[in-house]
Design a protein around this motif. Structure first.
Motif, PDB file in Angstrom:
ATOM      1  N   THR A 126      75.102  35.627  34.436  1.00 34.71           N
ATOM      2  CA  THR A 126      75.599  35.196  35.745  1.00 34.71           C
ATOM      3  C   THR A 126      77.083  35.507  35.888  1.00 34.71           C
ATOM      4  O   THR A 126      77.532  36.012  36.922  1.00 34.71           O
ATOM      5  CB  THR A 126      75.354  33.682  35.911  1.00 34.71           C
ATOM      6  OG1 THR A 126      73.955  33.437  35.858  1.00 34.71           O
ATOM      7  CG2 THR A 126      75.895  33.181  37.233  1.00 34.71           C
TER       8      THR A 126
ATOM      9  N   ASP B  91      70.766  37.532  40.989  1.00 34.48           N
ATOM     10  CA  ASP B  91      70.813  36.707  39.778  1.00 34.48           C
ATOM     11  C   ASP B  91      69.531  35.899  39.681  1.00 34.48           C
ATOM     12  O   ASP B  91      69.315  34.963  40.437  1.00 34.48           O
ATOM     13  CB  ASP B  91      72.031  35.785  39.844  1.00 34.48           C
ATOM     14  CG  ASP B  91      72.300  35.089  38.509  1.00 34.48           C
ATOM     15  OD1 ASP B  91      71.664  35.468  37.508  1.00 34.48           O
ATOM     16  OD2 ASP B  91      73.129  34.167  38.490  1.00 34.48           O
ATOM     17  N   GLU B  92      68.679  36.296  38.750  1.00 37.59           N
ATOM     18  CA  GLU B  92      67.377  35.652  38.565  1.00 37.59           C
ATOM     19  C   GLU B  92      66.644  35.406  39.879  1.00 37.59           C
ATOM     20  O   GLU B  92      66.326  34.264  40.215  1.00 37.59           O
ATOM     21  CB  GLU B  92      67.551  34.331  37.812  1.00 37.59           C
ATOM     22  CG  GLU B  92      68.301  34.565  36.507  1.00 37.59           C
ATOM     23  CD  GLU B  92      68.114  33.430  35.532  1.00 37.59           C
ATOM     24  OE1 GLU B  92      66.964  32.935  35.440  1.00 37.59           O
ATOM     25  OE2 GLU B  92      69.096  33.050  34.879  1.00 37.59           O
TER      26      GLU B  92
HETATM   27 MG   LIG Z   1      72.687  32.623  34.799  1.00 35.18          MG
END
Ligand SMILES: [Mg+2]
Ligand SMILES: Nc1ncnc2c1ncn2[C@@H]1O[C@H](COP(=O)(O)OP(=O)(O)OP(=O)(O)O)[C@@H](O)[C@H]1O
Lengths: 407, 229
Positions: free
Chosen positions: B47, B168-169
């Motif tokens: 992240t 991000d994810e």
């Molecule tokens: Mg993360």
């Protein structure tokens, strides 16, 4: 779309919007009501004194207001007679006013003697309406009208004789005997205890002031025309000889007392504003807190801080506006009702009414129906809201999108 | 020219109290048209790296160039503009503005770019159709499933015509069917439109779809594999 965004956000949490708008509404409502009653009561009282005695404006010899001596009496010149031609002046009531000692049997007291033209006086102050016994004066009457309180004190009845003793014009002796032709009842206890009315020629004879008067009371159409009339009169009379006073200048004490009382009520309102302000600030805090994630996203995808802050600010101001309008709309019927039907303090018990009368006030509280009162309160509350709505600027300015989006 | 270059990027959180070294010298280049996954254990710095590449955060040391421009030197306002015009973001969840419809959410970035109404309309409809939501355009996020919301987020990320999309994810909160569906859409946009995607993930099925896999361990690149396709 930005307005759309703001608009929808307002209705996103309806309950909060209603609570916020509701507290704004309450503040405006309460403030308007309080101020209207207060203003109305004072105006009523001033009107009483003004309408029942002084008139909206008077002409005296220069310096009379500070030193109310019979020696400052003057002749009614042609110039003074021409004042009646000024628009908005309905008539001019000439008076000779002075003090005297009044006695009957063993009792003596100080009184205010008003020599006036009975018809003109009645046209302006409706004096004859105040008669509770007897008859009104004729133009060259030789008898007197007295206040009820004075009659009681001196134990005077209709047809009895009152003796007046005083100093006349330029120190001559003044003394006279007058039969009581009528008894007058005034709202103001002070007037009740003090007033003696004579026909003008009789008063001039008493004080040795033939053809002279101390006061010209101007019977003006309405209060609003006063300042216009005063300046017109000033222009006609020029400087130096005469003083022209409006009702506020004649009763500086009363005007000041009103201002003091108004200031006091602002203290109460100030506390109200603060309480309401905290409430509104609470919702603003909650709202910005709750939406900081969303603010984070908006910053991340490229919205600048300033426009974002402005939108949030507008949302709050709009809610404040709704509340303000609602408060005005809601207070109007109530204020209108009490404008038409004044609160009657006599209904709250003898004592309350007595207290008011002691201070020379009529025991009724009408509400003033004054648009400027509504507007002032609306603007104050709206300004407070607008000011508190600045908080999001601060919040958004220091918002870090990453921490805002981490939950 | 590569569209992303990071040089010796380090990131230290709380440098004054309890320093946490989230990134330790990351050198990385990403070319136009890549479909790249950044993987690694929790806390490895995925992240942090994406935030720094996306201009949401600044490196403690080293620099980041996007299209040859050093973004670490931009001030806050410029950085916001930079993000608006160069990067599409897809976050883990709750990407959308709740009071706007799917279509309005997609339009929003273009509005910030001051595009005309006609262009906004055309492009938002085209993008929502591309992610398979042509019949859900007027729904608000709350009326959409998590998978549908992420597809709207992908459409929104592309609306500004960015140089690349950072995610991000993006599938962390999705079931396997929605995950596969979202990956299909991303892969197709990558293949057909040449959109560059850089995404982080824990999910092996997502990793399998990537054409380049960068593995971070303790804030440093442990491996960088490219697959044939
Ligand atoms: Mg993360
Ligand atoms: N704001 C912060 N303050 C302090 N430390 C932080 C902060 N953000 C991240 N870290 C730390 O930096 C390191 C890297 O975090 P990061 O979130 O980049 O990891 P990640 O690979 O994304 O992990 P995950 O897979 O769990 O999302 C971790 O040790 C984390 O605790």
């Amino acid at each position: 779309m930005l307005t759309k965004l703001a608009w929808r956000n307002i209705w996103r949490n309806r309950r909060r919007t209603f609570i916020t708008a509701g507290s704004v509404m309450f503040a405006v409502f309460f403030a308007v009501f309080l101020r209207s009653i207060q203003e109305g009561t004072w105006n009523n009282m001033l009107d009483n004194v003004v309408n029942f005695y002084y008139g909206y404006a008077q002409v005296h010899r220069e310096g009379y207001q500070d030193d109310q001596s019979i020696d400052k009496a003057f002749e009614i010149t042609d110039t003074l007679k021409e004042l009646a031609a000024i628009p908005s002046i309905k008539s001019i009531v000439p008076r000779l006013e002075s003090f005297a000692l009044a006695s009957h049997d063993e009792h003596t007291t100080g009184v205010m003697v008003v020599g006036t033209q009975p018809d003109e006086e009645d046209g302006m102050t409706q004096l004859s309406d105040r008669l509770v016994q007897g008859n009104y004066l004729d133009a060259d009457d030789k008898s007197a009208l007295v206040g009820l309180g004075l009659a009681n004190y001196l134990k005077l009845g209709l047809g009895d004789t009152i003796v007046l003793i005083s100093q006349g014009y330029h120190g001559v002796n003044a003394a006279g005997k007058y039969a009581i032709k009528g008894l007058l009842k005034f709202g103001s206890p002070e007037l009740n205890k003090r007033m003696v009315y004579l026909a003008l020629p009789e008063a001039q004879r008493l004080y040795g002031a033939e053809q002279l008067v101390t006061t010209l009371a101007l019977n003006i159409e309405n209060k609003e025309a006063t300042s216009k009339v005063v300046s017109a009169v000033n222009k006609m009379l020029g400087k130096g000889h005469y003083e022209v006073l409006d009702w506020q200048e004649m009763m500086p004490d009363l005007v000041q007392a009103k201002e003091l009382d108004t200031g006091g009520s602002y203290l109460v309102l100030f506390v109200l504003y603060i309480i309401i302000g905290f409430g509104i600030f609470g919702t603003i805090l909650m709202m910005t807190e709750e939406r900081s994630y969303e603010f984070g996203i908006l910053l991340a995808i490229g919205m600048k801080r300033l426009p974002l802050s402005i939108i949030v600010w507008l949302e709050i101001v709009f809610i404040g506006l709704i509340g303000t309008l609602a408060g005005m709309v809601l207070s109007f019927p109530l204020v209108y009702y009490f404008h038409i039907n004044p609160i009657d303090l006599a209904a709250m018990g003898e004592d309350v009414a007595k207290t008011y009368e002691k201070f020379g006030m009529e025991p009724v509280m009408p509400a003033a129906l004054d648009p400027s009162l509504f507007l002032t309160q609306a603007i104050i509350v709206l300004l407070i809201t607008t000011f508190l709505a600045i908080y999001p600027f601060y919040k958004i300015n220091k918002l870090d999108p990453i921490s805002a989006m981490r939950r | 020219m590569s569209i992303i270059t990071t040089k010796a990027v380090t990131k230290v959180y709380n440098p004054t109290t309890i320093p946490v070294e989230a990134l330790r010298g990351v050198d990385l280049t990403v070319e136009q048209g890549e479909f790249t996954a950044i993987v690694g254990p929790s806390g490895s710095g995925k992240t942090t790296l994406l935030n720094i590449i996306g201009g949401l955060d600044r490196p403690t040391d080293g620099y980041v160039e996007v299209n040859g421009k050093d973004i670490s030197k931009l001030n806050d306002n410029r950085l916001i503009d930079f993000r608006k015009d160069n990067i599409g973001f897809v976050f883990q969840a709750y990407n959308l503005i709740p009071v706007l419809t799917a279509k309005e959410n997609v339009e929003f970035v273009m509005l910030l770019q001051k595009r005309s109404k006609a262009e906004r309309d055309a492009r938002s409809e085209e993008l929502l159709t591309a992610v398979g939501l042509d019949d859900q355009m007027d729904r608000r996020p709350a009326q959409l499933s998590g998978g549908q919301q992420q597809r709207v987020a992908v459409a929104r990320a592309l609306a500004s015509k960015p140089s690349f999309v950072l995610a991000d994810e993006p599938t962390a909160n999705l079931d396997s069917k929605s995950t596969a569906n979202l990956l299909d859409i991303m892969a197709r946009l990558n293949k057909e439109e040449g959109v560059t995607f850089v995404f982080s993930t824990h999910d092996q099925r997502v990793i399998d779809r990537a054409r380049r896999v960068i593995t971070l361990v303790d804030g440093a690149i442990a491996s960088d594999e490219r697959k044939e396709s």
